[in-house]
Scaffold this active site. Structure first.
Site, PDB file in Angstrom:
ATOM      1  N   GLU A 173       0.843  -1.198   0.000  1.00 50.84           N
ATOM      2  CA  GLU A 173       0.000   0.000   0.000  1.00 50.84           C
ATOM      3  C   GLU A 173       0.875   1.244   0.000  1.00 50.84           C
ATOM      4  O   GLU A 173       1.836   1.355   0.768  1.00 50.84           O
ATOM      5  CB  GLU A 173      -0.894  -0.025   1.236  1.00 50.84           C
ATOM      6  CG  GLU A 173      -1.788   1.197   1.424  1.00 50.84           C
ATOM      7  CD  GLU A 173      -2.631   1.117   2.695  1.00 50.84           C
ATOM      8  OE1 GLU A 173      -3.454   2.012   2.915  1.00 50.84           O
ATOM      9  OE2 GLU A 173      -2.458   0.145   3.479  1.00 50.84           O
ATOM     10  N   LYS A 224      -9.155   2.272  -2.421  1.00 50.75           N
ATOM     11  CA  LYS A 224      -9.423   1.733  -1.092  1.00 50.75           C
ATOM     12  C   LYS A 224     -10.808   2.140  -0.603  1.00 50.75           C
ATOM     13  O   LYS A 224     -11.193   3.307  -0.676  1.00 50.75           O
ATOM     14  CB  LYS A 224      -8.352   2.215  -0.112  1.00 50.75           C
ATOM     15  CG  LYS A 224      -8.404   1.557   1.251  1.00 50.75           C
ATOM     16  CD  LYS A 224      -7.198   1.986   2.086  1.00 50.75           C
ATOM     17  CE  LYS A 224      -7.190   1.372   3.467  1.00 50.75           C
ATOM     18  NZ  LYS A 224      -6.002   1.783   4.255  1.00 50.75           N
ATOM     19  N   GLY A 252      23.399  10.945  26.442  1.00 47.65           N
ATOM     20  CA  GLY A 252      23.969  11.038  27.771  1.00 47.65           C
ATOM     21  C   GLY A 252      24.000   9.669  28.428  1.00 47.65           C
ATOM     22  O   GLY A 252      23.045   8.898  28.311  1.00 47.65           O
ATOM     23  N   LEU A 253      25.100   9.371  29.107  1.00 47.56           N
ATOM     24  CA  LEU A 253      25.236   8.122  29.864  1.00 47.56           C
ATOM     25  C   LEU A 253      25.256   8.472  31.348  1.00 47.56           C
ATOM     26  O   LEU A 253      26.226   9.061  31.833  1.00 47.56           O
ATOM     27  CB  LEU A 253      26.513   7.383  29.492  1.00 47.56           C
ATOM     28  CG  LEU A 253      26.615   6.801  28.078  1.00 47.56           C
ATOM     29  CD1 LEU A 253      27.941   6.068  27.914  1.00 47.56           C
ATOM     30  CD2 LEU A 253      25.448   5.880  27.785  1.00 47.56           C
ATOM     31  N   GLY A 285      24.693   6.161  33.875  1.00 42.96           N
ATOM     32  CA  GLY A 285      24.891   5.011  34.737  1.00 42.96           C
ATOM     33  C   GLY A 285      23.583   4.358  35.118  1.00 42.96           C
ATOM     34  O   GLY A 285      23.560   3.418  35.918  1.00 42.96           O
ATOM     35  N   THR A 300      16.428   9.456  25.973  1.00 40.85           N
ATOM     36  CA  THR A 300      16.470   8.174  26.679  1.00 40.85           C
ATOM     37  C   THR A 300      15.302   7.991  27.645  1.00 40.85           C
ATOM     38  O   THR A 300      15.325   7.083  28.481  1.00 40.85           O
ATOM     39  CB  THR A 300      17.790   8.036  27.462  1.00 40.85           C
ATOM     40  OG1 THR A 300      17.889   9.085  28.433  1.00 40.85           O
ATOM     41  CG2 THR A 300      18.991   8.101  26.525  1.00 40.85           C
ATOM     42  N   GLU A 312       7.945   7.370  32.613  1.00 42.69           N
ATOM     43  CA  GLU A 312       8.359   8.733  32.963  1.00 42.69           C
ATOM     44  C   GLU A 312       7.617   9.759  32.119  1.00 42.69           C
ATOM     45  O   GLU A 312       7.170  10.799  32.632  1.00 42.69           O
ATOM     46  CB  GLU A 312       9.862   8.877  32.751  1.00 42.69           C
ATOM     47  CG  GLU A 312      10.710   8.045  33.680  1.00 42.69           C
ATOM     48  CD  GLU A 312      12.185   8.113  33.335  1.00 42.69           C
ATOM     49  OE1 GLU A 312      12.995   7.709  34.174  1.00 42.69           O
ATOM     50  OE2 GLU A 312      12.514   8.561  32.214  1.00 42.69           O
ATOM     51  N   LYS A 356       3.984  18.611  28.418  1.00 44.85           N
ATOM     52  CA  LYS A 356       5.336  18.123  28.150  1.00 44.85           C
ATOM     53  C   LYS A 356       5.344  17.167  26.958  1.00 44.85           C
ATOM     54  O   LYS A 356       6.245  17.218  26.105  1.00 44.85           O
ATOM     55  CB  LYS A 356       5.899  17.419  29.379  1.00 44.85           C
ATOM     56  CG  LYS A 356       6.167  18.321  30.569  1.00 44.85           C
ATOM     57  CD  LYS A 356       6.847  17.552  31.697  1.00 44.85           C
ATOM     58  CE  LYS A 356       7.137  18.443  32.887  1.00 44.85           C
ATOM     59  NZ  LYS A 356       7.838  17.729  33.983  1.00 44.85           N
TER      60      LYS A 356
END
Length: 551
Positions: A41, A115, A298-299, A301, A405, A410, A522
């Protein structure tokens, strides 16, 4: 007769590129003996093309591209091609275009059908753009009569669905009264967890009901937040799957209607395996189709950034992923150590940018303004916004796409900082609840055969580390409690009373629904999420910002 099913991964609006890819797939199918080919489609322009369909010049360009394709097929003596594309409405009433199936044969563009059943939910907004057709079509070729349906036209069998059906009419039942020898469905079905089973069961039911072979050509690839799983399929007249195309990838599947072959077993991947394949494809295609080649994130941890990093490495390769450590005075040494260990395990480069100097600069600038006021969430959010600024600066300077992330739990609760950790171009795990994030991480480690995501990350209590001894559960219900409420409310559409009736604590339900409502502003400003559930924020969730819903 042999039919080549072309499972394509188009780019929205790229008519030239999409046409070239389809023609290449036809050549591939022809080399294996295909007599005719079919494609999904809206294969020409990609599903969904959205408001490109409101551009008159775009529709004209679609027509010209189809004509050029038809001439190329004829000049190269290639098999005819049945594909989905927008087509003009020949009458002056109603919307100006249809969602059509066209047959490119003998240098001509033949409109086979338009359709009939037009959805208007989630990502499928056919009613916004298209005028409905009146009936399915029929392709007659080499002595075969093949009924042609598009998308939802095959989804309304009254003998399959019990209870309320979405539409009143069943176009397939009407089409099959004409004595078709086979049934074709041109589809563009986005991936949903567990959705493949229902889709194949429904198609198999139609094959059995009409005692004809059934072929479904489905789109593959990522389109912004939508992920199309491919798995184009062929059914025997007895409802058995006799051929299935690749999952989450382009493919050319050759099907012999005379000798369809023996039934094949249905693949039985885990939900986690499908989710992983979908998300890595979604990352890869979003990055590629937006003109990027590398990403930054961003890391912390923590669990979320660890999982997104692992997904990005699988999607793009470790050389194209940059991790950034952004420690503050509240960041534990364990968080820094485990983030560095994760990066080493994944083989990605890292930068470390301490944010304390920037925190102090802001605090000094605000000191005369904030004089006499106690520290509160303002200072917590400031840290997240500093981190967002650093990450976006690295994105701008080095040309990396920033990956968000945040998880669905959240995002639902507003447990994120606007213009801080909510920034980014793509919310990779924005449609996974926190409990699903943990489950997927455990599955990934098991698949790897070792703890590529350090077990400490999985075991530690979630924390944003914005002030001493902070834990997520200081602000939210435990995730195993919260996620069940959110799933029942969002996906299962239960209201307050029903949520309480099924066993959720009324006070927790009330607070959860309140936080969900006030966080809408948000979500309206967040990045698109890769969609894997029945109802993702964005395309599947449309709520007013200024709203006070009845419980």
């Amino acid at each position: 007769m042999k039919i080549g099913i072309l499972q394509n991964n188009p780019i929205a609006g790229d008519l030239t590129g999409n046409a070239a890819a389809l023609l290449a797939a036809v050549r591939n199918a022809a080399s294996t003996g295909a007599d005719v080919c079919i494609a999904p489609e809206l294969a020409l322009c990609a599903h969904p093309p959205s408001d490109l369909l409101l551009s008159e010049s775009f529709i004209v360009a679609c027509g010209k591209t189809l004509q050029a394709m038809a001439q190329t097929l004829q000049s190269e003596s290639l098999p005819p091609l049945l594909l989905g594309a927008p087509v003009a409405n020949p009458v002056p009433q109603g919307k100006s275009i249809h969602n059509g199936a066209v047959f490119l044969r003998d240098g001509k563009v033949i409109v086979i059908c338009r359709k009939v059943l037009l959805p208007c939910e989630g990502s499928r907004e056919d009613q916004r753009y298209f005028e409905p057709g009146v009936a399915c079509g029929m392709v007659q070729y080499k002595g075969w009569r093949l009924a042609v349906t598009i998308g939802e036209d095959i989804w309304n069998d009254r003998t399959f669905w019990h209870g309320r059906r979405t539409y009143e009419t069943d176009p397939v039942a009407e089409a099959m009264t004409s004595g078709a020898d086979g049934l074709i469905n041109l589809a563009a079905l986005p991936f949903q967890i567990g959705g493949d089973y229902l889709h194949e069961r429904m198609l198999g039911w139609s094959a059995v009901r009409y005692r004809v072979p059934l072929l479904c050509a489905n789109q593959a690839g990522g389109q912004d937040g939508l992920i199309y799983g491919g798995k184009s399929v062929c059914f025997s007249p007895y409802g058995a799957v006799t051929a299935r195309a690749a999952a989450f990838a382009e493919d050319v599947l050759l099907v012999d209607l005379v000798k369809p072959g023996d039934p094949i077993d249905a693949p039985a991947p885990s939900d986690e395996a499908d989710i992983w394949a979908a998300l890595t494809l979604g990352i890869r295609d979003f990055v590629r189709k937006c003109g990027f080649s590398s990403v930054v994130l961003g890391l912390s941890g923590g669990m979320d950034s660890a999982l997104v990093a692992a997904l990005a490495v699988d999607a793009l390769g470790p050389e194209n992923v940059l991790g950034v450590l952004l420690p503050s005075p509240f960041t534990s040494g364990e968080s820094i150590d485990v983030a560095e260990k994760l990066a080493a395990n994944l083989g990605i480069k890292t930068h470390t940018v301490p944010i304390e100097p920037m925190m102090r600069a802001f605090e000094g600038a605000f000191e005369p303004v904030f004089a006499g006021r106690k520290r509160d969430v303002t200072e917590d959010n400031l840290q997240a916004r500093i981190r967002g600024t650093v990450l976006m600066s690295l994105s701008n300077k080095f040309g990396h796409m920033l990956l968000n992330t945040g998880n669905k739990s959240e995002i639902a609760m507003g447990y994120c900082t606007l213009y801080g950790d909510s920034c980014g171009a793509l919310a990779v795990i924005g449609d996974l609840y926190k409990t699903q994030v943990f489950s997927l991480a455990r599955w990934y480690n098991q698949r790897q055969g070792h703890d590529r995501i350090p077990q400490f990350i999985i075991d530690r209590p979630p924390s944003a580390e914005l002030h001493p001894d902070q834990k997520d559960e200081d602000s939210l219900p435990p995730y195993d409690v919260l996620d069940k409420i959110l799933y029942d409310h969002i996906e299962m559409r239960m209201g307050f009373d029903t949520l309480c009736e099924v066993g959720h604590a009324p006070e927790v339900v009330k607070r959860t629904l309140h936080l969900l409502t006030i966080a809408e502003f948000k979500r309206h400003q967040g990045p698109p999420a890769l969609c894997v559930s029945q109802r993702a924020f964005g395309s599947g969730w449309r709520m007013r910002i200024a709203c006070k819903p009845a419980q």
